[in-house]
Design an enzyme around this catalytic site. Structure first.
Site, short mmCIF file in Angstrom:
data_model
loop_
_atom_site.label_atom_id
_atom_site.label_comp_id
_atom_site.label_asym_id
_atom_site.label_seq_id
_atom_site.Cartn_x
_atom_site.Cartn_y
_atom_site.Cartn_z
N VAL A 68 1.13 -9.16 1.69
CA VAL A 68 1.85 -9.66 -0.09
C VAL A 68 2.34 -8.37 -0.71
CG1 VAL A 68 0.98 -11.06 -1.81
CG2 VAL A 68 -0.13 -11.31 0.39
N ASP A 69 1.28 -7.50 -0.49
CA ASP A 69 1.94 -6.11 -1.43
C ASP A 69 3.41 -6.06 -1.58
OD1 ASP A 69 0.33 -5.68 -3.34
OD2 ASP A 69 -1.15 -4.06 -2.12
N VAL A 70 4.15 -6.29 0.39
CA VAL A 70 4.87 -6.12 0.25
C VAL A 70 6.26 -6.85 -0.03
CG1 VAL A 70 6.80 -5.36 3.17
CG2 VAL A 70 4.16 -4.55 2.77
#
Length: 382
Positions: free
Chosen positions: A165-167
């Site tokens: 999700v960060d990516v």
């Protein structure tokens, strides 16, 4: 490079923000990373594995940047941070709501001094009802539904093996920043770009989200099976699994013929994708009976030769070896620390030519402080 001459003030830490600014650095922007004195980015301390000056986690998202230590509680350092933001084309931050306002570094304050600034805020759950909530990738994978569709049907919900999700959010941030810079080229006016982990996750759930919205049904975990395509999963061979992806009926007929069962391609239970999904269990049993006669690598080669997308399930070492074999040059040596994964972007006219080592904490303190204190110098050189 595409972003030569663009200055980015990086007030972010951990992963989504730093990965976004690293991408902008790959594209040629000059990135000044502001870090807490003596402490730095949280990920400098996330190990093992450790590197010569930090952690491999930190180095995965912070190449080609200048590191300056500034204490935002100190009036002198706060003034330097404000000057950095006033000179920047892009400001990227992921502080909790209201934190930067206390230091005069919120969007309204920065815009007052720098009307052309593109100011990107990254949060976990947005700036409205979720403003006070801390956003971590694992948490958002849990509450955002990704874990509910990941894992075996009879097992526990499982997170992705990387902070996915960060990516995804970092890529949304880069898209937003580039679009805002393009808009600024037209009218000279900056703007605020907001992204949040939950929205980026929901936007990435594509067919699963659309299926839920169109039917009201809640998708469930299916292991490696696809909810709408068959066969599109891992199947057992003599020595382990092979991934097979039949995206159309022609590919399935080629698969059936290659495994020695051409009749499967015309069997009414399997002749169309919809029929194969309906009779998936029977289909997989029939295919695995034949796949058991050879190992996964052999089937992978044979199926690829007849146009069926297939591959043995490998590990990261296998993945990098495959990329090398295919001429993708997946890594780059930056002189010290961890080798870096080369940017996936390729440009015919403005190629990425600079990959610098991730900075040591405060490595550019003197250079950046002198530049910010010099009223006559408005350009920060890499």
């Amino acid at each position: 490079m595409p972003l030569d001459g663009i200055l980015v003030a990086d007030f972010s830490r951990v992963l989504a923000g730093p990965l976004a600014t690293a991408t902008l650095a790959d594209l040629g922007a000059t990135v000044v990373k502001v870090e807490r004195p003596g402490q730095g980015d949280d990920t400098r301390h996330w190990g093992p594995p450790w590197t010569e000056s930090s952690s491999s986690y930190f180095e995965s998202a912070n190449r080609s940047k200048h590191s300056v230590e500034l204490d935002l509680a100190d009036p002198g350092d706060r003034a330097l941070a404000a000057e950095l933001a006033a000179r920047a084309d892009v400001v990227i931050e992921n502080f909790r709501d209201g934190a930067l306002a206390r230091h005069g570094l919120d969007y309204d304050a920065v815009r007052a001094a720098n009307p052309a600034v593109v100011y990107c805020s990254i949060t976990g759950f947005g700036s409205a009802g979720g403003a006070a909530l801390a956003g971590y990738d694992f948490l958002v994978q849990a509450v955002g539904g990704l874990m509910s569709i990941t894992g075996e049907a009879d097992g526990q919900p499982v997170k992705a093996g990387v902070a996915l999700v960060d990516v995804l959010t970092s890529k949304d941030a880069v898209v937003g920043v580039l679009a805002a810079l393009r808009s600024r080229d037209v009218d000279g006016v900056g703007q605020r770009v907001e992204v949040n982990l939950l929205s980026s996750l929901l936007g990435s759930l594509v067919n699963q989200a659309s299926g839920h919205l169109s039917t009201g049904a809640v998708p469930t975990r299916m292991g490696n099976r696809h909810p709408s395509i068959a066969p599109y999963e891992t199947l057992a061979c003599a020595d382990g699994p092979v991934a097979i992806c039949c995206g159309n009926d022609a590919q399935f007929r080629a698969l059936a013929a290659e495994v020695g069962a051409p009749g499967l391609g015309t069997d009414p239970r399997f002749a169309t994708n919809a029929a194969r999904v309906e009779h998936r269990s029977l289909l997989i049993a029939a295919l695995e009976e034949r796949l058991a006669t050879a190992d996964a690598a052999e089937w992978s080669d044979r199926l690829q030769r007849v146009g069926v997308p297939a591959g043995r399930v490998g590990d990261l070492a296998d993945a990098f070896a495959l990329a090398e074999q295919l001429g993708l040059d997946p890594t780059v040596d930056v002189g010290r620390g961890t080798p870096q994964v080369r940017s996936p972007l390729r440009f015919s006219a403005t190629p990425i030519t600079r990959y610098d080592a991730p900075p040591r904490l405060g490595e550019h303190n003197t250079q950046v402080r002198q530049w910010l204190a010099d009223d006559d110098s408005k350009e920060m050189h890499p």
